[in-house]
Design a protein around this motif. Structure first.
Motif, PDB file in Angstrom:
ATOM      1  N   VAL A  49      30.920  54.537  39.710  1.00  0.00           N
ATOM      2  CA  VAL A  49      31.956  53.757  39.021  1.00  0.00           C
ATOM      3  C   VAL A  49      32.692  52.919  40.065  1.00  0.00           C
ATOM      4  O   VAL A  49      33.453  53.450  40.870  1.00  0.00           O
ATOM      5  CB  VAL A  49      32.936  54.675  38.271  1.00  0.00           C
ATOM      6  CG1 VAL A  49      34.004  53.860  37.568  1.00  0.00           C
ATOM      7  CG2 VAL A  49      32.193  55.556  37.279  1.00  0.00           C
ATOM      8  N   THR A  50      32.477  51.623  40.043  1.00  0.00           N
ATOM      9  CA  THR A  50      33.059  50.751  41.066  1.00  0.00           C
ATOM     10  C   THR A  50      34.451  50.279  40.672  1.00  0.00           C
ATOM     11  O   THR A  50      34.843  50.333  39.503  1.00  0.00           O
ATOM     12  CB  THR A  50      32.157  49.526  41.309  1.00  0.00           C
ATOM     13  OG1 THR A  50      32.082  48.764  40.095  1.00  0.00           O
ATOM     14  CG2 THR A  50      30.761  49.948  41.728  1.00  0.00           C
ATOM     15  N   GLU A  53      33.926  46.138  39.253  1.00  0.00           N
ATOM     16  CA  GLU A  53      33.075  45.849  38.101  1.00  0.00           C
ATOM     17  C   GLU A  53      33.268  46.806  36.929  1.00  0.00           C
ATOM     18  O   GLU A  53      33.014  46.454  35.793  1.00  0.00           O
ATOM     19  CB  GLU A  53      31.595  45.884  38.521  1.00  0.00           C
ATOM     20  CG  GLU A  53      31.224  44.883  39.605  1.00  0.00           C
ATOM     21  CD  GLU A  53      31.356  43.435  39.136  1.00  0.00           C
ATOM     22  OE1 GLU A  53      31.229  43.187  37.922  1.00  0.00           O
ATOM     23  OE2 GLU A  53      31.605  42.558  39.984  1.00  0.00           O
ATOM     24  N   ASP A  54      33.714  48.038  37.200  1.00  0.00           N
ATOM     25  CA  ASP A  54      33.788  49.039  36.127  1.00  0.00           C
ATOM     26  C   ASP A  54      35.232  49.411  35.790  1.00  0.00           C
ATOM     27  O   ASP A  54      35.923  48.652  35.132  1.00  0.00           O
ATOM     28  CB  ASP A  54      32.993  50.289  36.530  1.00  0.00           C
ATOM     29  CG  ASP A  54      31.508  49.970  36.719  1.00  0.00           C
ATOM     30  OD1 ASP A  54      30.965  49.255  35.874  1.00  0.00           O
ATOM     31  OD2 ASP A  54      30.927  50.435  37.706  1.00  0.00           O
ATOM     32  N   PHE A  55      35.645  50.579  36.237  1.00  0.00           N
ATOM     33  CA  PHE A  55      36.956  51.105  35.871  1.00  0.00           C
ATOM     34  C   PHE A  55      37.730  51.471  37.134  1.00  0.00           C
ATOM     35  O   PHE A  55      37.521  52.558  37.682  1.00  0.00           O
ATOM     36  CB  PHE A  55      36.799  52.331  34.965  1.00  0.00           C
ATOM     37  CG  PHE A  55      35.959  52.077  33.755  1.00  0.00           C
ATOM     38  CD1 PHE A  55      36.485  51.407  32.657  1.00  0.00           C
ATOM     39  CD2 PHE A  55      34.634  52.497  33.716  1.00  0.00           C
ATOM     40  CE1 PHE A  55      35.705  51.167  31.539  1.00  0.00           C
ATOM     41  CE2 PHE A  55      33.856  52.255  32.602  1.00  0.00           C
ATOM     42  CZ  PHE A  55      34.395  51.579  31.509  1.00  0.00           C
ATOM     43  N   ASN A  59      37.883  55.140  39.189  1.00  0.00           N
ATOM     44  CA  ASN A  59      37.449  55.211  40.578  1.00  0.00           C
ATOM     45  C   ASN A  59      38.532  55.835  41.450  1.00  0.00           C
ATOM     46  O   ASN A  59      38.249  56.702  42.289  1.00  0.00           O
ATOM     47  CB  ASN A  59      37.084  53.822  41.082  1.00  0.00           C
ATOM     48  CG  ASN A  59      36.598  53.820  42.511  1.00  0.00           C
ATOM     49  OD1 ASN A  59      37.391  53.831  43.440  1.00  0.00           O
ATOM     50  ND2 ASN A  59      35.291  53.816  42.682  1.00  0.00           N
TER      51      ASN A  59
END
Length: 203
Positions: A49-50, A53-55, A59
């Protein structure tokens, strides 16, 4: 492998020092695989989980839980192993526990400072991507201490061996049936070592 290694260490401690264990020691020894599983899961999740780009909140949460869990895991492991390995006469055991204590001190001292800086830069990004030299050196020290701490388990497990049971000629698993290993049995040719191990250990 990390979780399997932690379970092996826990079982080794319970086997060798079980008669000396207090309730606190039992809880700490039993917590080693649990915290290892937790920190391994958190490490895997914050790697997947970046932030960009993600959350980002997820993270950050995974990294904080990993930091706290890894410190508690290293502390519990070191306390239990130091308690029961302090009277050993083996140079390797003394070296192993000394290395663990040193790595724990370095990791526990630098990790809170580094993770606080890391989280603050994610929450309030600075105008450039360069990391200050001090925190870069902290990161290297944390990585080396973490790696050496867990590699030192290879010293602790140097006498552990595993029983390997024979397979059938087709490569499929064969049930361990004593009839197969007797004179004239189906697996007579491989009965000497593996079956005797099982018989001697009353498995």
């Amino acid at each position: 492998m990390r979780i399997f290694n932690a379970i092996t260490v826990r079982n080794l401690l319970r086997q060798e020092y079980g008669w000396k264990f207090t309730n606190l020691h039992k809880v700490m020894a039993d917590s080693i695989p649990v915290f290892t599983a937790l920190e391994t899961l958190m490490m895997a999740l914050f790697s997947i989980v970046t932030v960009h780009e993600d959350f980002p909140e997820a993270n950050r949460f995974f990294k904080v839980v990993f930091a706290m869990g890894s410190v508690v895991n290293m502390l519990a492991t070191t306390i239990v192993m130091f308690q029961f390995s302090s009277n050993t006469e083996s140079t390797w055991d003394t070296f192993s526990i000394s290395l663990k204590v040193l790595c724990l001190f370095v990791y526990a001292y630098f990790m809170p400072q580094y993770i606080q800086f890391h989280q603050s830069t994610l929450t309030f990004p600075i105008c450039h991507s360069y990391m200050p030299h001090l925190f870069a050196m902290m990161e290297y020290a944390i990585i080396v201490a973490y790696a050496l701490f867990h590699l030192s388990f290879l010293i602790d497990l140097r006498h552990v061996s595993f029983i390997c049971f024979p397979r059938s000629s087709s490569g499929e698993c064969e049930p361990i049936d004593p009839e197969n290993y007797r004179k004239g049995g189906r697996y007579e040719h491989c009965r000497a070592f593996e079956y005797n191990q099982r018989r001697i250990m009353s498995l």
